[in-house]
Scaffold this motif. Structure first.
Motif, PDB file in Angstrom:
ATOM      1  N   UNK A  25       0.833  -1.203   0.000  1.00  0.00           N
ATOM      2  CA  UNK A  25       0.000   0.000   0.000  1.00  0.00           C
ATOM      3  C   UNK A  25       0.869   1.255   0.000  1.00  0.00           C
ATOM      4  N   UNK A  26       1.937   1.239   0.776  1.00  0.00           N
ATOM      5  CA  UNK A  26       2.833   2.392   0.823  1.00  0.00           C
ATOM      6  C   UNK A  26       3.445   2.657  -0.545  1.00  0.00           C
ATOM      7  N   UNK A  27       3.927   1.616  -1.201  1.00  0.00           N
ATOM      8  CA  UNK A  27       4.522   1.786  -2.526  1.00  0.00           C
ATOM      9  C   UNK A  27       3.487   2.243  -3.549  1.00  0.00           C
ATOM     10  N   UNK A  28       2.261   1.731  -3.451  1.00  0.00           N
ATOM     11  CA  UNK A  28       1.200   2.152  -4.367  1.00  0.00           C
ATOM     12  C   UNK A  28       0.829   3.612  -4.122  1.00  0.00           C
ATOM     13  N   UNK A  29       0.804   4.029  -2.844  1.00  0.00           N
ATOM     14  CA  UNK A  29       0.510   5.428  -2.528  1.00  0.00           C
ATOM     15  C   UNK A  29       1.592   6.353  -3.074  1.00  0.00           C
ATOM     16  N   UNK A  79      -2.868  11.459  -0.917  1.00  0.00           N
ATOM     17  CA  UNK A  79      -1.730  10.518  -1.027  1.00  0.00           C
ATOM     18  C   UNK A  79      -0.707  10.767   0.068  1.00  0.00           C
ATOM     19  N   UNK A  80      -0.386  12.031   0.306  1.00  0.00           N
ATOM     20  CA  UNK A  80       0.576  12.358   1.360  1.00  0.00           C
ATOM     21  C   UNK A  80       0.047  11.917   2.722  1.00  0.00           C
ATOM     22  N   UNK A  81      -1.250  12.089   2.947  1.00  0.00           N
ATOM     23  CA  UNK A  81      -1.853  11.634   4.201  1.00  0.00           C
ATOM     24  C   UNK A  81      -1.770  10.127   4.361  1.00  0.00           C
ATOM     25  N   UNK A  82      -2.007   9.401   3.283  1.00  0.00           N
ATOM     26  CA  UNK A  82      -1.921   7.937   3.358  1.00  0.00           C
ATOM     27  C   UNK A  82      -0.493   7.487   3.626  1.00  0.00           C
ATOM     28  N   UNK A  83       0.466   8.102   2.961  1.00  0.00           N
ATOM     29  CA  UNK A  83       1.867   7.757   3.216  1.00  0.00           C
ATOM     30  C   UNK A  83       2.198   7.998   4.687  1.00  0.00           C
ATOM     31  N   UNK A  94      -7.935   5.303  10.818  1.00  0.00           N
ATOM     32  CA  UNK A  94      -8.548   6.204   9.830  1.00  0.00           C
ATOM     33  C   UNK A  94      -8.878   5.527   8.506  1.00  0.00           C
ATOM     34  N   UNK A  95      -8.899   4.213   8.482  1.00  0.00           N
ATOM     35  CA  UNK A  95      -9.070   3.481   7.227  1.00  0.00           C
ATOM     36  C   UNK A  95     -10.344   3.860   6.475  1.00  0.00           C
ATOM     37  N   UNK A  96     -11.479   3.920   7.152  1.00  0.00           N
ATOM     38  CA  UNK A  96     -12.741   4.250   6.481  1.00  0.00           C
ATOM     39  C   UNK A  96     -12.707   5.611   5.809  1.00  0.00           C
ATOM     40  N   UNK A  97     -12.159   6.595   6.514  1.00  0.00           N
ATOM     41  CA  UNK A  97     -12.070   7.937   5.941  1.00  0.00           C
ATOM     42  C   UNK A  97     -11.146   7.964   4.732  1.00  0.00           C
ATOM     43  N   UNK A  98     -10.033   7.259   4.829  1.00  0.00           N
ATOM     44  CA  UNK A  98      -9.069   7.259   3.733  1.00  0.00           C
ATOM     45  C   UNK A  98      -9.653   6.560   2.505  1.00  0.00           C
TER      46      UNK A  98
END
Length: 161
Positions: A25-29, A79-83, A94-98
């Motif tokens: 997930x990190x690499x995809x983000x 994307x920056x928030x997910x990283x 925070x998975x649902x919000x993301x």
């Protein structure tokens, strides 16, 4: 007289999540951020070409481009928030919000790619630099939409991240 220098350089990445899924997930983000950069560049070159001109019938270019700059800004921030969430192991909270934010971003980029693909039929984009600039925008929007969709699927997948 002799001079000797011993230097060591190492980069270590903290453990991301509890499994390989988080690293994917990190690499995809990060890849989604990179494709958004392609969208930024293509949109900037297209705006430079049509500054003060008419891009879409009846709509001033400033309004059209403002809407698509919002797409890019939205995706960059999400994307920056997910990283950040993956890097700090806070995604579970925070998975649902993301997932929701990426779902909206995916739809924005699908709509944007449809708009720019429609412009390819315009006589302004028959050949030359104009066509290349528009193709860059289309490529950026389609790649970003695809990676956002992958992130929605990956984030929605039940795992202990």
């Amino acid at each position: 007289m002799s001079l000797s220098v011993d230097a060591k350089f190492s980069v270590s990445m903290p453990s991301v999540g509890k499994g390989n899924g988080s690293t994917c997930l990190l690499l995809t983000a990060i890849a989604a951020c990179a494709t958004t950069i392609v969208a930024w560049g293509g949109l900037a070159s297209l705006q430079d070409q049509f500054y003060g001109g008419d891009l879409t019938a009846g709509t001033p270019p400033s309004i059209t481009f403002r809407y698509y700059w919002f797409h890019c800004a939205w995706n960059t921030v999400v994307c920056a928030g997910l990283v950040y969430l993956l890097w700090t192991n806070m995604l579970a909270k925070y998975r649902g919000a993301v997932v929701g934010l990426f779902a909206v971003g995916t739809l924005l980029f699908i709509q944007g790619s449809d708009h720019f693909l429609t412009l390819r039929d315009d006589k302004l984009f028959d050949t030359g630099l104009q066509r290349d600039r528009l193709n860059t925008v289309v490529a950026g929007w389609i790649m970003t939409a695809a990676l956002n969709a992958l992130l929605v699927l990956g984030l929605g997948w039940v795992c202990d991240c």
